[in-house]
Design a protein around this motif. Structure first.
Motif, PDB file in Angstrom:
ATOM      1  N   MET A   1       0.837  -1.178   0.000  1.00 31.02           N
ATOM      2  CA  MET A   1       0.000   0.000   0.000  1.00 31.02           C
ATOM      3  C   MET A   1       0.879   1.238   0.000  1.00 31.02           C
ATOM      4  SD  MET A   1      -3.110  -0.685   2.521  1.00 31.02           S
ATOM      5  CE  MET A   1      -3.869  -2.260   2.619  1.00 31.02           C
ATOM      6  N   ILE A   2       0.414   2.227  -0.708  1.00 31.78           N
ATOM      7  CA  ILE A   2       1.155   3.488  -0.835  1.00 31.78           C
ATOM      8  C   ILE A   2       0.236   4.645  -0.496  1.00 31.78           C
ATOM      9  CG2 ILE A   2       2.289   5.024  -2.475  1.00 31.78           C
ATOM     10  CD1 ILE A   2       3.263   2.577  -3.952  1.00 31.78           C
ATOM     11  N   TYR A   3       0.767   5.600   0.239  1.00 34.95           N
ATOM     12  CA  TYR A   3       0.035   6.824   0.561  1.00 34.95           C
ATOM     13  C   TYR A   3       0.784   7.995  -0.055  1.00 34.95           C
ATOM     14  CZ  TYR A   3      -2.276  10.524   3.172  1.00 34.95           C
ATOM     15  OH  TYR A   3      -2.983  11.642   3.513  1.00 34.95           O
ATOM     16  N   LEU A   4       0.129   8.728  -0.914  1.00 38.32           N
ATOM     17  CA  LEU A   4       0.690   9.953  -1.480  1.00 38.32           C
ATOM     18  C   LEU A   4      -0.162  11.115  -0.996  1.00 38.32           C
ATOM     19  CD1 LEU A   4       1.269   8.877  -5.203  1.00 38.32           C
ATOM     20  CD2 LEU A   4       2.981   9.031  -3.395  1.00 38.32           C
ATOM     21  N   ASP A   5       0.475  12.114  -0.398  1.00 41.28           N
ATOM     22  CA  ASP A   5      -0.313  13.258   0.053  1.00 41.28           C
ATOM     23  C   ASP A   5      -0.643  14.153  -1.141  1.00 41.28           C
ATOM     24  OD1 ASP A   5       1.962  14.808  -0.467  1.00 41.28           O
ATOM     25  OD2 ASP A   5       2.468  15.045   1.641  1.00 41.28           O
ATOM     26  N   VAL A   6      -1.421  15.185  -0.901  1.00 38.33           N
ATOM     27  CA  VAL A   6      -1.898  16.045  -1.987  1.00 38.33           C
ATOM     28  C   VAL A   6      -0.746  16.796  -2.651  1.00 38.33           C
ATOM     29  CG1 VAL A   6      -3.440  17.963  -2.578  1.00 38.33           C
ATOM     30  CG2 VAL A   6      -4.214  16.181  -1.046  1.00 38.33           C
ATOM     31  N   CYS A   7       0.302  17.097  -1.895  1.00 36.19           N
ATOM     32  CA  CYS A   7       1.475  17.735  -2.514  1.00 36.19           C
ATOM     33  C   CYS A   7       2.054  16.830  -3.601  1.00 36.19           C
ATOM     34  CB  CYS A   7       2.534  18.041  -1.460  1.00 36.19           C
ATOM     35  SG  CYS A   7       2.075  19.337  -0.316  1.00 36.19           S
ATOM     36  N   CYS A   8       2.128  15.543  -3.321  1.00 34.48           N
ATOM     37  CA  CYS A   8       2.622  14.587  -4.318  1.00 34.48           C
ATOM     38  C   CYS A   8       1.692  14.524  -5.516  1.00 34.48           C
ATOM     39  CB  CYS A   8       2.752  13.191  -3.706  1.00 34.48           C
ATOM     40  SG  CYS A   8       4.023  13.032  -2.460  1.00 34.48           S
ATOM     41  N   LEU A   9       0.397  14.468  -5.246  1.00 33.35           N
ATOM     42  CA  LEU A   9      -0.577  14.366  -6.340  1.00 33.35           C
ATOM     43  C   LEU A   9      -0.587  15.619  -7.218  1.00 33.35           C
ATOM     44  CD1 LEU A   9      -3.534  12.693  -4.406  1.00 33.35           C
ATOM     45  CD2 LEU A   9      -1.843  11.585  -5.884  1.00 33.35           C
ATOM     46  N   ASN A  10      -0.205  16.746  -6.654  1.00 35.40           N
ATOM     47  CA  ASN A  10      -0.132  18.001  -7.397  1.00 35.40           C
ATOM     48  C   ASN A  10       1.157  18.148  -8.201  1.00 35.40           C
ATOM     49  OD1 ASN A  10      -2.230  20.223  -7.127  1.00 35.40           O
ATOM     50  ND2 ASN A  10      -2.140  19.454  -5.035  1.00 35.40           N
ATOM     51  N   ARG A  11       2.207  17.440  -7.811  1.00 31.50           N
ATOM     52  CA  ARG A  11       3.534  17.646  -8.398  1.00 31.50           C
ATOM     53  C   ARG A  11       3.563  17.581  -9.926  1.00 31.50           C
ATOM     54  NH1 ARG A  11       7.031  20.829  -6.917  1.00 31.50           N
ATOM     55  NH2 ARG A  11       8.163  19.821  -5.269  1.00 31.50           N
ATOM     56  N   PRO A  12       2.862  16.647 -10.579  1.00 31.30           N
ATOM     57  CA  PRO A  12       2.925  16.611 -12.047  1.00 31.30           C
ATOM     58  C   PRO A  12       2.347  17.861 -12.725  1.00 31.30           C
ATOM     59  CG  PRO A  12       2.189  14.502 -11.203  1.00 31.30           C
ATOM     60  CD  PRO A  12       2.190  15.464 -10.040  1.00 31.30           C
ATOM     61  N   PHE A  13       1.631  18.692 -11.987  1.00 33.32           N
ATOM     62  CA  PHE A  13       1.026  19.889 -12.556  1.00 33.32           C
ATOM     63  C   PHE A  13       1.788  21.159 -12.194  1.00 33.32           C
ATOM     64  CE2 PHE A  13      -2.259  16.703 -11.606  1.00 33.32           C
ATOM     65  CZ  PHE A  13      -2.495  16.313 -12.912  1.00 33.32           C
ATOM     66  N   ASP A  14       2.926  20.993 -11.502  1.00 35.04           N
ATOM     67  CA  ASP A  14       3.784  22.134 -11.176  1.00 35.04           C
ATOM     68  C   ASP A  14       4.677  22.465 -12.367  1.00 35.04           C
ATOM     69  OD1 ASP A  14       2.708  22.273  -8.611  1.00 35.04           O
ATOM     70  OD2 ASP A  14       4.305  21.064  -7.714  1.00 35.04           O
ATOM     71  N   ASP A  15       5.327  23.613 -12.308  1.00 34.82           N
ATOM     72  CA  ASP A  15       6.257  24.051 -13.352  1.00 34.82           C
ATOM     73  C   ASP A  15       7.385  23.024 -13.484  1.00 34.82           C
ATOM     74  OD1 ASP A  15       8.067  25.313 -15.007  1.00 34.82           O
ATOM     75  OD2 ASP A  15       8.279  27.098 -13.763  1.00 34.82           O
ATOM     76  N   GLN A  16       7.521  22.434 -14.641  1.00 32.03           N
ATOM     77  CA  GLN A  16       8.469  21.351 -14.872  1.00 32.03           C
ATOM     78  C   GLN A  16       9.843  21.814 -15.354  1.00 32.03           C
ATOM     79  OE1 GLN A  16       7.513  17.951 -14.200  1.00 32.03           O
ATOM     80  NE2 GLN A  16       5.899  19.140 -13.204  1.00 32.03           N
ATOM     81  N   THR A  17      10.118  23.108 -15.294  1.00 32.51           N
ATOM     82  CA  THR A  17      11.399  23.598 -15.798  1.00 32.51           C
ATOM     83  C   THR A  17      12.563  23.251 -14.864  1.00 32.51           C
ATOM     84  OG1 THR A  17      11.020  25.792 -14.834  1.00 32.51           O
ATOM     85  CG2 THR A  17      10.375  25.468 -17.147  1.00 32.51           C
ATOM     86  N   GLN A  18      12.305  23.030 -13.593  1.00 32.52           N
ATOM     87  CA  GLN A  18      13.370  22.628 -12.672  1.00 32.52           C
ATOM     88  C   GLN A  18      13.514  21.112 -12.702  1.00 32.52           C
ATOM     89  OE1 GLN A  18      13.198  24.195  -8.689  1.00 32.52           O
ATOM     90  NE2 GLN A  18      12.187  26.071  -9.401  1.00 32.52           N
TER      91      GLN A  18
END
Length: 74
Positions: A1-18
């Protein structure tokens, strides 16, 4: 089982330039792909449901909510 918090779930939608953000996004997407394939189980929580529900950006809210919907609900 894996728990990802909302910060993790949001990460793919953050600015990907870094590079760090891009690598974290790839890791999250890989984990979610494994959950979709039945390799792992994503665990849900009331905290995730609440945090997604108060996301101010409607488009991001929908996308992150779709990720959260992959979770096992008891």
């Amino acid at each position: 089982m894996i728990y990802l918090d909302v910060c993790c779930l949001n990460r793919p939608f953050d600015d990907q330039t870094q590079e760090r953000i891009r690598l974290e996004s790839e890791a999250v997407l890989s984990i979610l792909s494994g959950c979709e394939a039945g390799k792992w189980y994503l665990v849900a929580s009331e905290a995730i449901d609440y945090e997604v529900s108060v996301t101010p950006d409607p488009e991001r809210k929908e996308k992150v909510g779709a990720f959260a919907d992959l979770a096992m609900k008891e």
